[in-house]
Design a protein around this motif. Structure first.
Motif, PDB file in Angstrom:
ATOM      1  N   PRO A  48       0.820  -1.226   0.000  1.00 31.37           N
ATOM      2  CA  PRO A  48       0.000   0.000   0.000  1.00 31.37           C
ATOM      3  C   PRO A  48       0.847   1.266   0.000  1.00 31.37           C
ATOM      4  O   PRO A  48       0.392   2.321  -0.466  1.00 31.37           O
ATOM      5  CB  PRO A  48      -0.822  -0.115   1.288  1.00 31.37           C
ATOM      6  CG  PRO A  48      -0.077  -1.093   2.140  1.00 31.37           C
ATOM      7  CD  PRO A  48       0.587  -2.039   1.194  1.00 31.37           C
ATOM      8  N   ARG A  49       2.089   1.192   0.499  1.00 28.60           N
ATOM      9  CA  ARG A  49       2.955   2.365   0.467  1.00 28.60           C
ATOM     10  C   ARG A  49       3.315   2.741  -0.964  1.00 28.60           C
ATOM     11  O   ARG A  49       3.427   3.927  -1.297  1.00 28.60           O
ATOM     12  CB  ARG A  49       4.225   2.108   1.274  1.00 28.60           C
ATOM     13  CG  ARG A  49       4.005   1.841   2.753  1.00 28.60           C
ATOM     14  CD  ARG A  49       5.332   1.506   3.407  1.00 28.60           C
ATOM     15  NE  ARG A  49       5.943   0.345   2.780  1.00 28.60           N
ATOM     16  CZ  ARG A  49       7.221  -0.015   2.935  1.00 28.60           C
ATOM     17  NH1 ARG A  49       8.014   0.719   3.697  1.00 28.60           N
ATOM     18  NH2 ARG A  49       7.686  -1.088   2.324  1.00 28.60           N
ATOM     19  N   HIS A 129      10.555  14.522 -11.696  1.00 25.23           N
ATOM     20  CA  HIS A 129      11.015  13.751 -12.850  1.00 25.23           C
ATOM     21  C   HIS A 129      12.291  12.988 -12.509  1.00 25.23           C
ATOM     22  O   HIS A 129      12.458  11.832 -12.904  1.00 25.23           O
ATOM     23  CB  HIS A 129      11.266  14.680 -14.041  1.00 25.23           C
ATOM     24  CG  HIS A 129      10.059  14.908 -14.886  1.00 25.23           C
ATOM     25  ND1 HIS A 129       9.869  14.294 -16.092  1.00 25.23           N
ATOM     26  CD2 HIS A 129       8.972  15.687 -14.693  1.00 25.23           C
ATOM     27  CE1 HIS A 129       8.713  14.676 -16.611  1.00 25.23           C
ATOM     28  NE2 HIS A 129       8.153  15.533 -15.780  1.00 25.23           N
ATOM     29  N   THR A 130      13.190  13.622 -11.790  1.00 30.55           N
ATOM     30  CA  THR A 130      14.427  12.942 -11.383  1.00 30.55           C
ATOM     31  C   THR A 130      14.119  11.757 -10.479  1.00 30.55           C
ATOM     32  O   THR A 130      14.736  10.687 -10.604  1.00 30.55           O
ATOM     33  CB  THR A 130      15.355  13.934 -10.652  1.00 30.55           C
ATOM     34  OG1 THR A 130      15.621  15.050 -11.514  1.00 30.55           O
ATOM     35  CG2 THR A 130      16.666  13.278 -10.282  1.00 30.55           C
ATOM     36  N   LEU A 131      13.168  11.925  -9.573  1.00 33.95           N
ATOM     37  CA  LEU A 131      12.761  10.819  -8.703  1.00 33.95           C
ATOM     38  C   LEU A 131      12.220   9.660  -9.524  1.00 33.95           C
ATOM     39  O   LEU A 131      12.570   8.486  -9.263  1.00 33.95           O
ATOM     40  CB  LEU A 131      11.705  11.323  -7.713  1.00 33.95           C
ATOM     41  CG  LEU A 131      10.995  10.260  -6.869  1.00 33.95           C
ATOM     42  CD1 LEU A 131      11.998   9.481  -6.024  1.00 33.95           C
ATOM     43  CD2 LEU A 131       9.930  10.902  -5.981  1.00 33.95           C
ATOM     44  N   VAL A 132      11.385   9.949 -10.517  1.00 31.56           N
ATOM     45  CA  VAL A 132      10.819   8.883 -11.351  1.00 31.56           C
ATOM     46  C   VAL A 132      11.920   8.170 -12.131  1.00 31.56           C
ATOM     47  O   VAL A 132      11.951   6.932 -12.215  1.00 31.56           O
ATOM     48  CB  VAL A 132       9.760   9.466 -12.307  1.00 31.56           C
ATOM     49  CG1 VAL A 132       9.279   8.404 -13.292  1.00 31.56           C
ATOM     50  CG2 VAL A 132       8.577  10.010 -11.517  1.00 31.56           C
ATOM     51  N   GLN A 133      12.850   8.914 -12.698  1.00 32.31           N
ATOM     52  CA  GLN A 133      13.951   8.312 -13.448  1.00 32.31           C
ATOM     53  C   GLN A 133      14.771   7.384 -12.563  1.00 32.31           C
ATOM     54  O   GLN A 133      15.098   6.256 -12.942  1.00 32.31           O
ATOM     55  CB  GLN A 133      14.858   9.408 -14.017  1.00 32.31           C
ATOM     56  CG  GLN A 133      14.199  10.324 -15.034  1.00 32.31           C
ATOM     57  CD  GLN A 133      14.167   9.734 -16.435  1.00 32.31           C
ATOM     58  OE1 GLN A 133      14.465   8.567 -16.640  1.00 32.31           O
ATOM     59  NE2 GLN A 133      13.800  10.546 -17.395  1.00 32.31           N
ATOM     60  N   ALA A 145      12.406   6.422  -1.933  1.00 34.68           N
ATOM     61  CA  ALA A 145      11.533   7.233  -2.777  1.00 34.68           C
ATOM     62  C   ALA A 145      10.511   7.997  -1.943  1.00 34.68           C
ATOM     63  O   ALA A 145      10.216   9.165  -2.217  1.00 34.68           O
ATOM     64  CB  ALA A 145      10.829   6.351  -3.805  1.00 34.68           C
ATOM     65  N   ILE A 146       9.978   7.332  -0.916  1.00 34.19           N
ATOM     66  CA  ILE A 146       9.015   8.009  -0.031  1.00 34.19           C
ATOM     67  C   ILE A 146       9.680   9.174   0.687  1.00 34.19           C
ATOM     68  O   ILE A 146       9.108  10.274   0.794  1.00 34.19           O
ATOM     69  CB  ILE A 146       8.424   6.996   0.977  1.00 34.19           C
ATOM     70  CG1 ILE A 146       7.573   5.953   0.243  1.00 34.19           C
ATOM     71  CG2 ILE A 146       7.587   7.718   2.031  1.00 34.19           C
ATOM     72  CD1 ILE A 146       7.088   4.822   1.125  1.00 34.19           C
ATOM     73  N   ALA A 147      10.902   8.950   1.175  1.00 31.01           N
ATOM     74  CA  ALA A 147      11.620  10.018   1.866  1.00 31.01           C
ATOM     75  C   ALA A 147      11.932  11.179   0.918  1.00 31.01           C
ATOM     76  O   ALA A 147      11.814  12.351   1.298  1.00 31.01           O
ATOM     77  CB  ALA A 147      12.907   9.469   2.475  1.00 31.01           C
ATOM     78  N   LYS A 153       8.336  17.854  -1.290  1.00 27.61           N
ATOM     79  CA  LYS A 153       7.174  18.620  -0.861  1.00 27.61           C
ATOM     80  C   LYS A 153       7.562  19.731   0.104  1.00 27.61           C
ATOM     81  O   LYS A 153       6.958  20.805   0.113  1.00 27.61           O
ATOM     82  CB  LYS A 153       6.153  17.693  -0.196  1.00 27.61           C
ATOM     83  CG  LYS A 153       5.516  16.698  -1.156  1.00 27.61           C
ATOM     84  CD  LYS A 153       4.556  15.771  -0.436  1.00 27.61           C
ATOM     85  CE  LYS A 153       3.341  16.514   0.086  1.00 27.61           C
ATOM     86  NZ  LYS A 153       2.345  15.596   0.674  1.00 27.61           N
ATOM     87  N   ARG A 154       8.599  19.493   0.917  1.00 24.06           N
ATOM     88  CA  ARG A 154       9.022  20.506   1.894  1.00 24.06           C
ATOM     89  C   ARG A 154      10.053  21.478   1.332  1.00 24.06           C
ATOM     90  O   ARG A 154      10.384  22.474   1.973  1.00 24.06           O
ATOM     91  CB  ARG A 154       9.611  19.834   3.135  1.00 24.06           C
ATOM     92  CG  ARG A 154       8.616  19.031   3.952  1.00 24.06           C
ATOM     93  CD  ARG A 154       9.230  18.645   5.284  1.00 24.06           C
ATOM     94  NE  ARG A 154      10.433  17.852   5.100  1.00 24.06           N
ATOM     95  CZ  ARG A 154      10.488  16.527   5.106  1.00 24.06           C
ATOM     96  NH1 ARG A 154       9.355  15.826   5.254  1.00 24.06           N
ATOM     97  NH2 ARG A 154      11.621  15.877   4.936  1.00 24.06           N
TER      98      ARG A 154
END
Length: 477
Positions: A48-49, A129-133, A145-147, A153-154
């Motif tokens: 679920p995460r 986009h960098t996170l997705v790559q 990825a969650i972190a 966001k911050r």
């Protein structure tokens, strides 16, 4: 024994990186319509995460100004990277949903998020986009990825708030300088646009609808422009005060939703495309309402607004015109919080689009629409090429770069023609302004399609076979 799934590509071959990402995702995805009875033997419930991460990344990308197609591709890439089985993604203008089917007797798991507030932030889009790559390449696991998403966001904008407001004013001052307003008029345009923006913020903080915010912002700047025009005529100063209104209109024109609406329509997202196009016309309606009301009042009060001497850059390629074009593009980029390292390229693209526009019109005696299409196609190709080279999204390149050709002076002329008793001519001129805007959006997307046609790959996991609009709907295969 179950066959081991294909491994993620190693990031050693940079030249073929995006193509290998596409092939990797193609090999990992399963068509839910071709599953047989034995395919559900190894039933595992999805994490679920991971579902929450995919939804939140898509929501943040859409709220920050990314196109529907890019959001869909990013979510699909993340769902494959974190092994969500049989995933379907739906992205509209305000709603994002994801459904994954574990198989066997387990029911599908569906999640949904609603975008209630939009804040254009291309710095955040670039980080997402960098996170997705990285996730698609296997360079970050789920916990990481969650972190990273929480950190994005911050994170703060690369520009302080006062610089973003200044950038918004510099769009108007650069446009005023470009159409021949001079330094005094450019300074007045800067002040008028910033005051209009602050008036809109005041209304926004009190819950007033955005339509009225835009109308008040355009009316505020128009009042200052009309006031300076009256003072110039009374004191015989010879100032092109109408350039203040032209500059403010260009600062308010909706370049980003215009390009995104056509991009969504071309890619097959017709619901989002219609919604974005409606947003464009509501914004135009607000600008027309604010400027038109002030112009009507000024004419009735006896202010001399001469149609024959309205400020316009025409097809000039003089030094101040090119400086103004570069200034508009870079100031627009700052107002959209584009990363600072991209500003020089965007400024150069602003000069390029103006040179092509002016060159085509001068060489072939072509109308403004043709010049706008020619310039936008080249910018679309350059922007998509730079985005692929730098592994960044394309909109932060192309949206600011088309700003020098936004039809501020044409729209202003049309409004004056209507208020001075020439409604037929005014409607034709406003129609020309709308046609130029649509030509810019269509040209940018055509440039991207040309790049797509001759290069493989795209955003992480985005391939031609996964693009619904690229599939034939009639005729043979």
């Amino acid at each position: 024994m179950a066959e081991n799934p294909p491994q993620r590509p190693e990031p050693s071959d940079e030249d073929n990186l995006l193509s290998r990402l596409r092939d990797w995702r193609s090999s990992r995805e399963t068509d839910p319509h071709t599953d047989g009875p034995d395919d559900d033997a190894d039933e595992t419930l999805p994490d679920p995460r991971a579902i929450d991460l995919v939804l939140r990344v898509g929501e943040l990308m859409l709220a920050s100004g990314e196109s529907t197609e890019a959001v869909s591709e990013a979510m699909l890439s993340l769902s494959v990277a974190f092994e969500l089985p049989r995933t379907e993604v739906s992205v509209t203008f305000t709603v994002i949903s994801l459904s994954t089917h574990p198989g066997g007797d387990s029911p599908p798991i569906t999640g949904e998020r609603v975008v209630r507030r939009r804040t254009l932030d291309y710095h955040r889009v670039n980080e997402l986009h960098t996170l997705v790559q990285d996730a698609a390449l296997g360079l970050t696991e789920l916990e990481g990825a969650i972190a990273r998403l929480q950190a994005i966001k911050r994170s703060r904008s690369p520009y302080p708030n006062w610089m973003i407001v200044t950038g918004f004013g510099l769009i108007a001052s650069s446009a005023s300088l470009m159409v021949g307003g001079g330094f005094i008029v450019a300074a007045a345009a800067f002040t008028a646009t910033v005051l209009g923006d602050r008036a809109a913020v005041f209304l926004a903080n009190r819950g007033i609808a955005e339509f009225y915010q835009m109308a008040v912002a355009s009316a505020t700047a128009s009042v200052i422009g009309v006031g300076l025009l009256w003072a110039s005529s009374q004191l015989d100063l010879g100032l092109q005060a109408g350039a203040i209104i032209t500059g403010n209109i260009m600062a308010l024109l909706p370049g980003r939703p215009l390009v995104s609406s056509l991009q969504d329509g071309i890619s097959g997202s017709y619901v989002s495309s219609s919604a974005r196009l409606l947003e464009v016309f509501f914004t135009l309606g607000a600008i027309i309402s604010g400027v038109g009301a002030v112009a009507y009042a000024a004419i009735r009060l006896g202010v001399n607004m001469d149609l024959e001497n309205l400020p316009s850059a025409g097809t000039s390629v003089g030094p101040w015109v090119l400086i103004g074009a570069a200034g508009i593009a870079m100031a627009f980029a700052v107002s959209l919080t584009v990363p600072p390292r991209m500003l020089p390229a965007i400024g150069a693209m602003g000069v390029v689009i103006w040179l092509i526009y002016a060159g085509v019109r001068s060489a072939f005696d072509a109308p403004a629409v043709v010049g706008a299409v020619a310039g936008a196609v080249v910018i679309g190709m350059i922007g998509h090429w730079l985005a692929r080279r730098s592994r960044r999204p394309v909109l932060p390149y192309v949206i600011p770069a088309i700003a020098p050709l936004l039809p501020g002076s044409i729209l202003y002329r049309g409004l004056l023609e209507i208020t001075m008793g020439h409604p037929a001519d005014g409607l034709l001129t406003i129609s020309e302004a709308v046609a130029v805007g649509l030509a810019l959006g269509a040209g940018v997307n055509l440039g991207g399609e040309l790049v797509r046609a001759f290069q493989r790959g795209g955003l992480a996991g985005a391939g031609r076979r996964h693009r619904p609009a690229a599939r034939r709907t009639r005729g043979g295969a």
